[in-house]
Design a protein around this motif. Structure first.
Motif, PDB file in Angstrom:
ATOM      1  N   SER A  62       0.893  -1.155  -0.145  1.00  0.00           N
ATOM      2  CA  SER A  62       0.009   0.146  -0.041  1.00  0.00           C
ATOM      3  C   SER A  62       0.778   1.413   0.147  1.00  0.00           C
ATOM      4  CB  SER A  62      -0.814   0.064   1.288  1.00  0.00           C
ATOM      5  OG  SER A  62      -0.274   0.090   2.272  1.00  0.00           O
ATOM      6  N   SER A  63       2.167   1.129   0.246  1.00  0.00           N
ATOM      7  CA  SER A  63       2.987   2.085   0.238  1.00  0.00           C
ATOM      8  C   SER A  63       4.014   2.417  -0.770  1.00  0.00           C
ATOM      9  CB  SER A  63       3.716   2.330   1.545  1.00  0.00           C
ATOM     10  OG  SER A  63       4.503   1.312   1.815  1.00  0.00           O
ATOM     11  N   THR A  64       4.050   1.505  -1.762  1.00  0.00           N
ATOM     12  CA  THR A  64       4.930   1.572  -2.882  1.00  0.00           C
ATOM     13  C   THR A  64       4.432   1.080  -3.949  1.00  0.00           C
ATOM     14  OG1 THR A  64       7.256   0.844  -3.620  1.00  0.00           O
ATOM     15  CG2 THR A  64       6.060  -0.627  -2.261  1.00  0.00           C
ATOM     16  N   ASP A  65       4.830   1.509  -5.064  1.00  0.00           N
ATOM     17  CA  ASP A  65       4.289   0.915  -6.431  1.00  0.00           C
ATOM     18  C   ASP A  65       5.404  -0.007  -6.750  1.00  0.00           C
ATOM     19  OD1 ASP A  65       6.531   2.962  -7.127  1.00  0.00           O
ATOM     20  OD2 ASP A  65       5.326   3.605  -8.663  1.00  0.00           O
ATOM     21  N   LYS A  66       6.303  -0.407  -6.310  1.00  0.00           N
ATOM     22  CA  LYS A  66       7.489  -1.460  -6.652  1.00  0.00           C
ATOM     23  C   LYS A  66       6.845  -2.873  -6.179  1.00  0.00           C
ATOM     24  CE  LYS A  66      10.190   1.616  -8.381  1.00  0.00           C
ATOM     25  NZ  LYS A  66      10.631   1.979  -9.522  1.00  0.00           N
ATOM     26  N   PRO A  67       7.583  -3.930  -6.855  1.00  0.00           N
ATOM     27  CA  PRO A  67       7.042  -5.216  -6.339  1.00  0.00           C
ATOM     28  C   PRO A  67       7.397  -5.547  -4.999  1.00  0.00           C
ATOM     29  CG  PRO A  67       8.302  -5.191  -8.339  1.00  0.00           C
ATOM     30  CD  PRO A  67       8.316  -3.753  -7.961  1.00  0.00           C
TER      31      PRO A  67
END
Length: 94
Positions: A62-67
Motif C-alpha cells: 500500500s505504500s509503494t508501486d514497486k514489487p
C-alpha cells in the motif's frame, strides 16, 4: 539495484532474509545492494524490490508501486531464488 528485506522490527528475521537474498543475488550474478530494515523505514525508503512476510506484504504494497514478494522460509535459498527470478522476469517484461 536496491533490494530491501523487511520485517516488523528490522532486526532478526529481516537479517536472516537479507543473508539469503545476498546468496541468491551472488548466485544469479546480479549487482545489487541488499539491506534489511523495519516496516516503517521500508515505507519511507525507495528500493527496486521488497521481500517480506505474507503478513506484512499488504501493508508494504500500500505504500509503494514497486514489487513486493512474500517469503515463507527466510533461510530457503530456493524459495528466495524463485521469487528473485520472478521479479527479474517481470522486470524484463516491462
Amino acid at each position: 539495484m536496491k533490494i530491501l528485506a523487511v520485517c516488523g522490527f528490522g532486526v532478526g528475521s529481516s537479517m536472516v532474509l537479507k543473508m539469503t537474498l545476498e546468496k541468491a543475488v551472488k548466485e544469479l550474478g546480479i549487482d545489487a545492494e541488499v539491506k534489511n530494515t523495519d516496516i516503517a523505514s521500508a515505507k519511507a525508503e525507495q528500493a527496486d524490490v521488497y521481500f517480506t512476510s505474507a503478513e506484512l506484504k499488504p501493508d508494504l504494497e500500500s505504500s509503494t508501486d514497486k514489487p513486493v514478494y512474500a517469503i515463507k522460509r527466510y533461510m530457503d535459498k530456493d524459495e528466495v531464488l524463485k521469487a528473485m527470478n520472478a521479479f527479474l522476469a517481470n522486470k524484463k517484461g516491462n
